[in-house]
Enzyme design. Structure first.
Site, PDB file in Angstrom:
ATOM      1  N   LYS A   1       4.910  10.566   1.124  1.00 50.93           N
ATOM      2  CA  LYS A   1       5.368   9.936   2.361  1.00 50.93           C
ATOM      3  C   LYS A   1       6.264   8.732   2.135  1.00 50.93           C
ATOM      4  O   LYS A   1       7.348   8.642   2.717  1.00 50.93           O
ATOM      5  CB  LYS A   1       4.173   9.542   3.231  1.00 50.93           C
ATOM      6  CG  LYS A   1       4.582   8.860   4.529  1.00 50.93           C
ATOM      7  CD  LYS A   1       3.430   8.676   5.499  1.00 50.93           C
ATOM      8  CE  LYS A   1       2.430   7.676   5.027  1.00 50.93           C
ATOM      9  NZ  LYS A   1       1.459   7.329   6.072  1.00 50.93           N
TER      10      LYS A   1
ATOM     11  N   THR B   1      -8.026   1.549   2.977  1.00 49.61           N
ATOM     12  CA  THR B   1      -7.132   0.420   2.690  1.00 49.61           C
ATOM     13  C   THR B   1      -7.862  -0.723   1.990  1.00 49.61           C
ATOM     14  O   THR B   1      -7.282  -1.387   1.115  1.00 49.61           O
ATOM     15  CB  THR B   1      -6.493  -0.081   3.986  1.00 49.61           C
ATOM     16  OG1 THR B   1      -7.533  -0.345   4.951  1.00 49.61           O
ATOM     17  CG2 THR B   1      -5.524   0.941   4.551  1.00 49.61           C
TER      18      THR B   1
ATOM     19  N   ARG C   1       0.796  14.590   7.201  1.00 52.82           N
ATOM     20  CA  ARG C   1       1.468  14.881   8.468  1.00 52.82           C
ATOM     21  C   ARG C   1       2.981  15.022   8.321  1.00 52.82           C
ATOM     22  O   ARG C   1       3.647  15.525   9.215  1.00 52.82           O
ATOM     23  CB  ARG C   1       1.128  13.797   9.498  1.00 52.82           C
ATOM     24  CG  ARG C   1      -0.224  13.994  10.155  1.00 52.82           C
ATOM     25  CD  ARG C   1      -0.511  12.918  11.173  1.00 52.82           C
ATOM     26  NE  ARG C   1      -0.936  11.678  10.545  1.00 52.82           N
ATOM     27  CZ  ARG C   1      -1.164  10.535  11.182  1.00 52.82           C
ATOM     28  NH1 ARG C   1      -0.973  10.478  12.501  1.00 52.82           N
ATOM     29  NH2 ARG C   1      -1.560   9.458  10.547  1.00 52.82           N
TER      30      ARG C   1
ATOM     31  N   LEU D   1       0.841  -1.197   0.000  1.00 52.72           N
ATOM     32  CA  LEU D   1       0.000   0.000   0.000  1.00 52.72           C
ATOM     33  C   LEU D   1       0.877   1.248   0.000  1.00 52.72           C
ATOM     34  O   LEU D   1       1.599   1.505   0.968  1.00 52.72           O
ATOM     35  CB  LEU D   1      -0.914  -0.002   1.225  1.00 52.72           C
ATOM     36  CG  LEU D   1      -1.785  -1.250   1.409  1.00 52.72           C
ATOM     37  CD1 LEU D   1      -2.611  -1.135   2.684  1.00 52.72           C
ATOM     38  CD2 LEU D   1      -2.690  -1.462   0.206  1.00 52.72           C
TER      39      LEU D   1
ATOM     40  N   ARG E   1      36.197  14.872  -5.679  1.00 54.88           N
ATOM     41  CA  ARG E   1      34.921  15.110  -6.345  1.00 54.88           C
ATOM     42  C   ARG E   1      34.673  14.042  -7.407  1.00 54.88           C
ATOM     43  O   ARG E   1      35.560  13.228  -7.699  1.00 54.88           O
ATOM     44  CB  ARG E   1      34.911  16.520  -6.928  1.00 54.88           C
ATOM     45  CG  ARG E   1      34.842  17.605  -5.845  1.00 54.88           C
ATOM     46  CD  ARG E   1      35.120  18.987  -6.413  1.00 54.88           C
ATOM     47  NE  ARG E   1      34.195  19.333  -7.485  1.00 54.88           N
ATOM     48  CZ  ARG E   1      34.384  20.350  -8.318  1.00 54.88           C
ATOM     49  NH1 ARG E   1      35.467  21.115  -8.209  1.00 54.88           N
ATOM     50  NH2 ARG E   1      33.501  20.603  -9.260  1.00 54.88           N
TER      51      ARG E   1
ATOM     52  N   LYS F   1      39.267  16.597  -8.926  1.00 52.49           N
ATOM     53  CA  LYS F   1      37.999  16.501  -9.663  1.00 52.49           C
ATOM     54  C   LYS F   1      38.263  15.953 -11.053  1.00 52.49           C
ATOM     55  O   LYS F   1      39.098  16.467 -11.790  1.00 52.49           O
ATOM     56  CB  LYS F   1      37.350  17.889  -9.739  1.00 52.49           C
ATOM     57  CG  LYS F   1      35.924  17.899 -10.285  1.00 52.49           C
ATOM     58  CD  LYS F   1      35.814  17.965 -11.786  1.00 52.49           C
ATOM     59  CE  LYS F   1      36.325  19.256 -12.361  1.00 52.49           C
ATOM     60  NZ  LYS F   1      36.145  19.313 -13.851  1.00 52.49           N
TER      61      LYS F   1
END
Length: 457
Positions: free
Chosen positions: A22, A78, A15, A8, A332, A350
Site C-alpha cells: 500500500k 499500531t 483493500r 508506520l 527517446r 534515439k
C-alpha cells in the site's frame, strides 16, 4: 528539544487489491511513504524510523538512507508497531511524532504547528485532529463538556452516539518520548480487532494524570488516508492541485490546471506556458519562457529556456535553448537536441546528439547518431542503426545536406559539406564536399503502361 519521527509502513493494504504494498502506491509520481518521509525531513529530527513489515525490502529500496528501519514481523496493531522502536528510542528525552505511511498529503507546516501546540501546552500527548464531512471509517475524538480530550474510539468500537462525532483522529500524534514508551507497556488487546491500539495510550496517560490534548488542523484534505484505489485517486487530485498552484504562484502559466498532470519532483521556470492535457513526470526540469502544448508527455527530461514542445513525447533527453520539437515527435532516452534545432512532425530520435541549427523536418528516424551543425535532414530519412544483432553509430559533419528518402546504413562517416542525393541508400563513408548517389538507374519502357490491367485509356 530533540525531535523523533516514527513512520508506520508495515501494513499490506489488502483493500488496494494490488501486488504492490500500500505505502508504495504513487501519488503524483512519488510513493505515499516517500511523501510522508520527505515532509518529516523538513522537521530536522534527530531520527526518522520507519516501521516495515510486508514488502520491507521494497520500502527500504524506495526510501534508501532517508530513514532508519525497524521490522514488525507480526501485524498486531499500531501500538505494537511503535513498540518495535523501543531499542532505538526508549529513555531518550524529546518529542516523538508518529505518522502514517499512507497519509501522503500531510505537510511539514502542519506538523510544525502540531509540535508548537504540544510544547506550548506542556502535554504528554497531542492528537492531530480534523473535522470530517463524512467521519465514517475514522477514529472519533471524544471530549468532555469542557472540551478536554477523554479518549479516541475506533469506528468498530464506537457507540451510535460516538459514531455521530465529526472530529476525527488523523492517525498523527505527538508524544513526550519517555511517557510514550511507559504507556505502551500497559496497552492491552481487549477491543474488536484484538490488536494493540496506539490510541489506547491516550487513556493510559490520562489515568496517570498526564496532560493530553488535541490540535485541530483547518484543512481536512491533509488528513486523508489512502486505503483503496478510490482514495488514491482522491489524494492524487488534491496533491495535483497543490503542485500546480505552487508552480502558478512561482510564475508558470497553466491554461487548464485541472487537466495538467505534474509530478512532485518536476521543476518549471518562470513565464513558461503549459497547455491542458500535458503530463510532466519524474525529474523533468523545464526552463523559463518555454511553451509545452496539449498532448505532450515529458518524463525525466531536461528542457532549457525558450524551447517549444508541440504535442510530443520526450523521455530522458535534453533539449537545449531555442529549439522546437514536434508536433508528434518522439525523443527517446539518451538524446541531446540543440540549441536552435528543429525536430518536426513524426520524427523519432534515439540515443543521438544533434548540434546547433540542424533541421530534421518530418517523417524521419535518427538513432545512434551524432549530427553536426546546420545540417538539413530530408523527409523520410532513416538512420539504419541495427543489423539484427548489434547497434551501430553514424556521424554526420557540419553543413551536410541529406535528401529525402535516404537510408544511411551504419556504421557510417559522412564528412562535412557533403551532399546525399534523394532516394540513396548509403553504405560507404562519404568524403568532405562529395555528392553521394546510390540508387538504381531509371529505365522508361514506352507505352508499356497500356498493357497493365488497371490502365485507363
Amino acid at each position: 528539544m530533540d525531535r523523533f519521527v516514527i513512520v508506520l509502513a508495515a501494513g499490506q493494504g489488502t483493500r488496494m487489491k494490488s501486488k504492490l504494498y500500500k505505502v508504495l502506491h504513487r501519488v503524483c509520481g512519488k510513493a505515499m511513504v516517500n511523501h510522508v518521509v520527505s515532509q518529516a525531513e523538513k522537521l530536522q529530527p534527530e531520527k526518522i524510523i520507519t516501521i516495515v513489515g510486508f514488502g520491507a525490502d521494497a520500502v527500504k529500496e524506495e526510501l534508501g538512507l532517508k530513514t532508519e528501519y525497524v521490522l514488525q514481523e507480526q501485524q498486531l496493531g499500531t501500538g505494537h508497531a511503535v513498540l518495535q522502536t523501543e531499542k532505538l528510542l526508549a529513555g531518550k528525552k524529546g518529542t516523538t511524532v508518529v505518522l502514517s505511511g499512507d497519509a501522503p498529503l500531510l505537510t511539514s507546516a502542519t506538523l510544525e504547528a502540531l509540535f508548537a501546540d504540544h510544547q506550548e501546552n506542556h502535554r504528554s500527548a497531542t492528537i492531530l485532529t480534523a473535522t470530517a464531512p463524512n467521519p465514517s471509517g475514522y477514529g472519533r475524538i471524544i471530549r468532555d463538556e469542557l472540551g478536554n480530550v477523554l479518549k479516541i474510539v475506533e469506528q468498530k468500537d464506537a457507540t451510535a452516539e460516538e459514531a455521530a462525532v465529526t472530529e476525527i483522529n488523523t492517525g498523527t500524534y505527538c508524544f513526550d518520548n519517555e511517557w510514550l514508551f511507559k504507556a505502551l507497556s500497559e496497552v492491552r488487546t481487549d477491543n474488536a480487532q484484538g490488536e494493540y491500539y496506539l490510541t489506547d495510550v491516550v487513556e493510559i496517560l490520562q489515568a496517570q494524570g498526564e496532560i493530553v490534548g488535541a490540535y485541530k488542523m483547518s484543512n481536512f484534505d491533509e488528513s486523508m488516508g489512502v486505503n483503496d484505489r478510490v482514495a488514491l485517486a482522491a489524494a492524487t487530485k488534491v496533491m495535483q492541485r497543490r503542485i500546480n498552484e505552487e508552480h502558478m504562484r512561482n510564475g508558470v502559466t497553466f491554461y487548464d490546471p485541472e487537466r495538467t498532470y505534474v509530478e512532485a519532483d518536476v521543476k518549471i521556470g518562470a513565464d513558461t506556458v503549459i497547455e491542458g492535457g500535458v503530463s510532466l513526470r519524474g525529474t523533468t526540469t523545464i526552463g523559463a519562457d518555454c511553451v509545452i502544448t496539449a498532448g505532450s508527455d515529458l518524463r525525466d527530461a531536461i528542457i532549457d529556456d525558450q524551447v517549444i514542445v508541440k504535442s510530443s513525447n520526450i523521455e530522458e533527453s535534453h533539449v537545449l535553448a531555442g529549439s522546437d520539437i514536434g508536433p508528434y515527435a518522439h525523443l527517446r532516452p539518451a538524446s541531446t537536441v540543440g540549441p536552435n534545432v528543429h525536430i518536426g512532425n513524426f520524427v523519432e530520435v534515439k540515443k543521438a546528439t544533434i548540434h546547433q541549427g540542424t533541421k530534421v523536418g518530418h517523417l524521419t528516424y535518427v538513432g545512434d547518431a551524432t549530427l553536426g551543425e546546420n545540417i538539413n535532414v530530408g523527409c523520410g530519412t532513416v538512420f539504419v542503426n541495427y543489423d539484427g544483432k548489434n547497434k551501430h553509430h553514424t556521424n554526420v559533419g557540419d553543413n551536410v545536406f541529406i535528401g529525402c528518402n535516404a537510408n544511411l546504413v551504419a556504421p557510417l562517416e559522412i564528412a562535412k559539406n557533403s551532399f546525399i542525393a534523394a532516394g540513396s541508400t548509403i553504405t560507404n563513408d562519404v568524403p568532405e564536399d562529395a555528392l553521394a548517389i546510390a540508387r538504381a538507374h531509371q529505365e522508361n519502357k514506352l507505352a508499356y503502361a497500356k498493357k497493365l490491367p488497371y490502365h485507363k485509356d
